[in-house]
Motif scaffolding. Sequence first.
Motif, short mmCIF file in Angstrom:
data_model
loop_
_atom_site.label_atom_id
_atom_site.label_comp_id
_atom_site.label_asym_id
_atom_site.label_seq_id
_atom_site.Cartn_x
_atom_site.Cartn_y
_atom_site.Cartn_z
N GLY A 126 6.62 -0.33 8.15
CA GLY A 126 5.72 0.65 8.97
C GLY A 126 5.65 0.08 10.38
N GLY A 127 4.62 0.46 10.96
CA GLY A 127 4.38 0.24 12.41
C GLY A 127 3.47 1.15 12.97
N PRO A 128 3.65 1.52 14.45
CA PRO A 128 2.45 2.20 14.91
C PRO A 128 2.53 3.73 14.41
N ALA A 129 3.74 4.38 13.99
CA ALA A 129 3.67 5.67 13.75
C ALA A 129 2.90 5.83 12.24
N LEU A 130 2.37 7.20 11.99
CA LEU A 130 1.49 7.04 10.78
C LEU A 130 2.49 7.01 9.34
N ASP A 131 3.58 7.53 9.44
CA ASP A 131 4.36 7.39 8.24
C ASP A 131 5.57 6.42 8.48
N ALA A 132 6.09 5.49 7.60
CA ALA A 132 7.12 5.08 7.52
C ALA A 132 8.21 5.65 6.89
N PRO A 133 9.53 5.26 7.00
CA PRO A 133 10.75 6.02 6.27
C PRO A 133 10.58 5.56 4.94
#
Lengths: 397, 477
Positions: free
Chosen positions: B194-201
């Motif tokens: 994850g990270g700063p985006a709402l979804d992780a791949p």
Amino acid sequence: MMATDTHPESEEAVAAAVRVAFEAGEPLRIIGGGTRAALGRPVQAARRLILDRLAGITLHEPAEMVIAAKAGTPLAAIEAALDAKGQMLAFEPADFRALFGSQGTPSIGAIAAGNISGPRRIWGGAARDSLIGLRFVNGRGEIVKSGGRVMKNVTGLDLVKLQAGAWGTLGILTEVTFKVVPKPETIATLALDGLDDPAAQAAMSAALASPFEITGAAHLAAGLAGETARTLLRIEGFGFSVDYRAGELARLLAPHGRLERLDNAAGRALWAAIRDGLPLAEPREAALWRLSLKPSEAAAAVAAIRARRDARAYYDWGGGLVWLATAADGDAGAGVIRAAARAAHGHATLIRAPEPVRAAVSVFEPGPAPVAAITARIRAAVDPAGLLNPGLMHAGA
Amino acid sequence: MTAIAFPAPDAGILGRRDLILAGLARLVAPECLITSDDERRAFETDAFTAYRRMPLAVVLPRTTAEVAAVLAYCHAEGVPVVPRGAGTSLCGGAIPQEDAVVIGVSKMNRILEIDYANRLVRVEAGVTNLAVTNAVSAEGFFYAPDPSSQLACTIAGNIAMNSGGAHCLKYGVTTNNILGVTLVTIDGSVIEIGGPALDAPGYDLLGLVCGSEGQLGIITEATIRILRAAEGARPVLFGFETSEQAGAAVAAIIAAGIVPVAMEFMDKPAIEICEAFAKAGYPLDVEALLIIEVEGSESEMEATLARIVTIARAHGVKVVKESKSAMETAAIWKGRKSAFGATGRIADYICMDGTIPTGQLPLVLRRIDEIVKAKGLRVANVFHAGDGNLHPLILYNINDPDEARKAEEAGNEILTLCVEVGGCLTGEHGVGIEKRDLMRRQFTDIDLAQQQRIRAAFDPGWLMNPAKVFPLDRRAA
């Protein structure tokens, strides 16, 4: 290839079908309502397991804010049952029939398996956040449960979250349990007109950093929902509270423009369109991407893509989600789009493209090497023979 | 108490202790390696104090790279690892074993980035829960999960246990408020999820790591969501003559479409204990107390409270007492959040954490009373009424082995009851060692085997926090 279809009527029948497939080493394509069957890499399987007859609400306790249903239950049936008690799913699940031109009806199990969340995600969380329990059949034909019917539960590993977004590659969901929320008495849609993408981004950030509980923040460029660009914000709750917050928000956003309250029906239609990808549904032959990005960098990512190829785009989740349409030739823009997404600390998923493109391009991003390695081991831990929706998410898996 | 077993220590590891300490000393600075008896003793238990074991050594790394090096070393040497945040676990999640190295994250406690535009904070995972909120409160933001131990507990521990708190009815628990983690697995691999985006791949590995109780790896950094605080918040006390009335009022509030930010329940013994400690102004002439908190502007809070009061009156509320000041608000919450500490002043206790469907509340409260009385013990009940997460505190004398055994038996019977009525063993404290042997009450062998195979995808050699969560006889060979 003509597939053989099986419509199991019970969880036991699903398990039995998987055990047969396991013995024979035959892969299975898992289908819920079939409305998103064209999403993902093409699955090579001679047998389709269709869950439409595994249907029915198994538990609905309004006072406990929980509903459970067999996986093939139509979403519409769930929503009607909740509506009758003044409740709803918190994550505003999308309906992609218009995007894909598909028939059938979305099923609640597939909503869970795809972690399909709409604009309300920024306030109410994703489908995975509402999903509190499930039962599934793993690749050995064993029936497994995780989670339960209570909303606070940390007992054992959380396989519930793991299944949300696994698209049936980690088991066939047979029953899902969601926590639900009261349906708001009033919903207000507020619009700022004429902002360019970066200005819209700033306005959405300001709104989301306010205490006014924004449940939707989207931006549509000129031509996507009228002649001028439109930045949309949504507030929900009891009427007195919505009126107050709408007024305060207008004051807060005054430096960004004049905030106009839309007619209720028009507002609802806009959010449904944003949820379902309708502004980019046509032309049908265009490829459609969803980019999950650091919100403040979304406008720059879209600009970087547009510098390299023609694309139309709109923003949801305060900029955290970009829907982007571009020509489906070649790699459908995968190289350019994924580079821009990575630069914006995010990733891109190919939602719609002709089958040869989906076979050639990674539909789902594989993630960095250590994540891909763990992913492969988890898949083997659940489905050792690789029978469930093989290849749907990743080639050779 | 001796009911909970520990695995027999590996004599080979104990025999190699000097060599292992020397190996660890090559990886971290001297002040990061704890080997003396006196200093190790501080790490031999957590907040589940009835059990303790002296660890082989304690390492307090300062960087992700050091964590990776220490884990890779332990992996190569076949030495078990017990991760530790602040040691506030109520279920023994951080209790070591004699042949294990404790790896604590307490020296990694910096806030790395505060990003108001994207409403997130990036931290080293040894930072405390409250330090995050304190760092952003001047701008009006907060980090939502608020376990009672928030002054001390770490974000790493919160993620490992998927911690909740009093306000999760509205804001969710840890898994709903985390965007990304840096996870170091037993072989020393550093995995960014994850990270700063709402979804992780890909698969929701973040969801799997949340609540995995230190079995999948050690969390060294995290990206967490911050929320803008409401304009105001006000708790109101509602005293009832029966717990049935209080339970019915909670159900009616939810049925009316109102989800308060918190709905906390205390029974008479809990009210008395907490009032004596916090002087919060709790009514003492009622059998059940609800603390209901509403948020918003002054006018919004007033309008919402008016609705709630109407409902409470329809359910026979005896006392309604609104907080009139920030000081009163603080005292009301201090009383509730110090329930465990205040109880600890009058007796030893074990704290249960089962969750039940809220409709089963009257039955379960009656049965808890019967179970505890049958053992000749006392119980005080505090719980999160909106979500059915119970915290019966069973009072006993830790120096009386017979009472200790009875308290543990009563606790096991209560948790079994929670599962029987459709709930679960633990709502927010975790399984740890405490509830490990009850897992079969909630899960089939197939359920457990599936969880264990997924666990093995991260730790095939079963070295990470090895005696936790799963019944000992289910451990991999």
